[in-house]
Design a protein around this motif. Structure first.
Motif, PDB file in Angstrom:
ATOM      1  N   LEU A 187       0.659  -1.241   0.071  1.00 53.63           N
ATOM      2  CA  LEU A 187       0.069  -0.104   0.145  1.00 53.63           C
ATOM      3  C   LEU A 187       1.020   1.229  -0.088  1.00 53.63           C
ATOM      4  O   LEU A 187       0.515   2.209  -0.512  1.00 53.63           O
ATOM      5  N   TRP A 232      -3.581  -2.132 -11.272  1.00 57.31           N
ATOM      6  CA  TRP A 232      -4.531  -1.086 -11.025  1.00 57.31           C
ATOM      7  C   TRP A 232      -5.507  -1.777  -9.905  1.00 57.31           C
ATOM      8  O   TRP A 232      -6.094  -1.069  -8.858  1.00 57.31           O
ATOM      9  N   ALA A 235      -4.014  -2.303  -6.601  1.00 53.81           N
ATOM     10  CA  ALA A 235      -3.986  -1.232  -5.733  1.00 53.81           C
ATOM     11  C   ALA A 235      -5.591  -0.841  -5.274  1.00 53.81           C
ATOM     12  O   ALA A 235      -5.606  -0.334  -4.146  1.00 53.81           O
ATOM     13  N   LYS A 236      -6.446  -0.792  -6.098  1.00 57.52           N
ATOM     14  CA  LYS A 236      -7.923  -0.536  -5.738  1.00 57.52           C
ATOM     15  C   LYS A 236      -8.276  -1.550  -4.685  1.00 57.52           C
ATOM     16  O   LYS A 236      -8.627  -0.949  -3.707  1.00 57.52           O
ATOM     17  N   PHE A 283      -6.279  -0.305  -1.377  1.00 52.98           N
ATOM     18  CA  PHE A 283      -6.965   0.976  -0.768  1.00 52.98           C
ATOM     19  C   PHE A 283      -8.323   0.781  -0.253  1.00 52.98           C
ATOM     20  O   PHE A 283      -8.577   1.148   0.748  1.00 52.98           O
ATOM     21  N   PHE A 322      -7.962  -1.069   2.713  1.00 52.39           N
ATOM     22  CA  PHE A 322      -7.388  -0.172   3.766  1.00 52.39           C
ATOM     23  C   PHE A 322      -8.675   0.688   4.581  1.00 52.39           C
ATOM     24  O   PHE A 322      -8.541   1.018   5.676  1.00 52.39           O
ATOM     25  N   VAL A 347     -13.960   0.104   2.808  1.00 52.85           N
ATOM     26  CA  VAL A 347     -15.017   0.551   1.824  1.00 52.85           C
ATOM     27  C   VAL A 347     -15.636  -0.532   1.165  1.00 52.85           C
ATOM     28  O   VAL A 347     -14.788  -1.614   0.764  1.00 52.85           O
ATOM     29  N   PHE A 401     -16.731  -2.587  -1.550  1.00 54.39           N
ATOM     30  CA  PHE A 401     -16.669  -2.223  -2.948  1.00 54.39           C
ATOM     31  C   PHE A 401     -17.293  -3.433  -3.947  1.00 54.39           C
ATOM     32  O   PHE A 401     -17.378  -4.463  -3.732  1.00 54.39           O
ATOM     33  N   ASN A 448     -17.148  -3.434  -7.489  1.00 58.04           N
ATOM     34  CA  ASN A 448     -16.655  -3.786  -9.282  1.00 58.04           C
ATOM     35  C   ASN A 448     -15.290  -3.926  -8.900  1.00 58.04           C
ATOM     36  O   ASN A 448     -14.484  -3.796  -9.986  1.00 58.04           O
ATOM     37  N   LEU A 449     -14.816  -4.598  -7.806  1.00 53.21           N
ATOM     38  CA  LEU A 449     -13.316  -4.988  -7.977  1.00 53.21           C
ATOM     39  C   LEU A 449     -12.872  -6.042  -8.690  1.00 53.21           C
ATOM     40  O   LEU A 449     -11.848  -6.247  -9.175  1.00 53.21           O
TER      41      LEU A 449
END
Lengths: 111, 111
Positions: free
Chosen positions: B17, B89, B92-93, B96, B99, B102, B104, B106-107
């Motif tokens: 991260l 990408w 990373a998404k 984060f 971290f 959140v 999510f 559409n990971l």
DNA sequence: AACATTAATCGTACATTTGCGATATACTCT
DNA sequence: AGAGTATATCGCAAATGTACGATTAATGTT
């Protein structure tokens, strides 16, 4: 030579995201925030016990997180208690979520 | 003096991260990625036209994003076309998102 | 009043980052 | 072959970041 075009400045979003990213750009600071997410609060000494760095170095990393707005401290001499600054944490969360185009549900949730 | 405890190393998550955050710690690099998210691809010259920095400086920022794995370039002389490295990408998404806790959706989505 | 505790700050050394102009590279076109 | 184009890399200067030990500050305890 390239034509003289109107050059673009960085947006506020870009500057703020970069600022938060900079605060997260060292593993120690990420670790402090991870710790604070679990423990909700901590004293400097807790981190000094846990992490393999000098007290002055840890204090410096705390200072950077504080200056970036991600944490806040309450002086309670001789100790200082730190916790996440929820307002700015939410702000950072939103900036990164937008940046990564993540669907997010709980950005408006309270603590 | 504090008792000698087993000191903790940084986790892989924390190190990765921090590495990505470092890549995002300059507004120019955030701006490049923002641009790439909109345009899907770009040439170095596009960025030189748009942003108020020397060509060599922009090339250097591109290099950092490349070394962090967030973008990739395809040489097509005399130009080089850059686009987001989707695998990293996504990585990373995810880092984060975890971290910041959140939710999510559409990971796992593809390009 | 002297001591202990906790944490911030200072001073220093070294490494990394940032920005630029100049130069090199690897082609294409004439 | 020579000129042009786009981009990477080099070399440098200035600024910033990182880590540490020593010191200072503010308090409670003996």
């Amino acid at each position: 030579m390239r034509a003289t075009k109107e050059k673009v400045q960085f947006t506020q979003q870009e500057q703020e995201l970069a600022r938060f990213a900079k605060a997260l750009s060292h593993p120690m600071r990420v670790a402090i925030l991870n710790y604070l997410e679990k423990q909700l609060q901590c004293y400097t000494g807790d981190l000094v016990d846990i992490f393999p760095m000098a007290q002055s170095t840890i204090s410096q990393h705390i200072k950077e997180l504080k200056e970036a707005g991600l944490i806040q401290g309450e002086i309670n001499l001789p100790k200082t208690r730190y916790c996440v600054n929820q307002d700015n944490w939410k702000k950072a969360k939103r900036l990164f979520a937008d940046f990564f185009n993540v669907d997010f549900k709980n950005l408006t949730c309270e603590i």
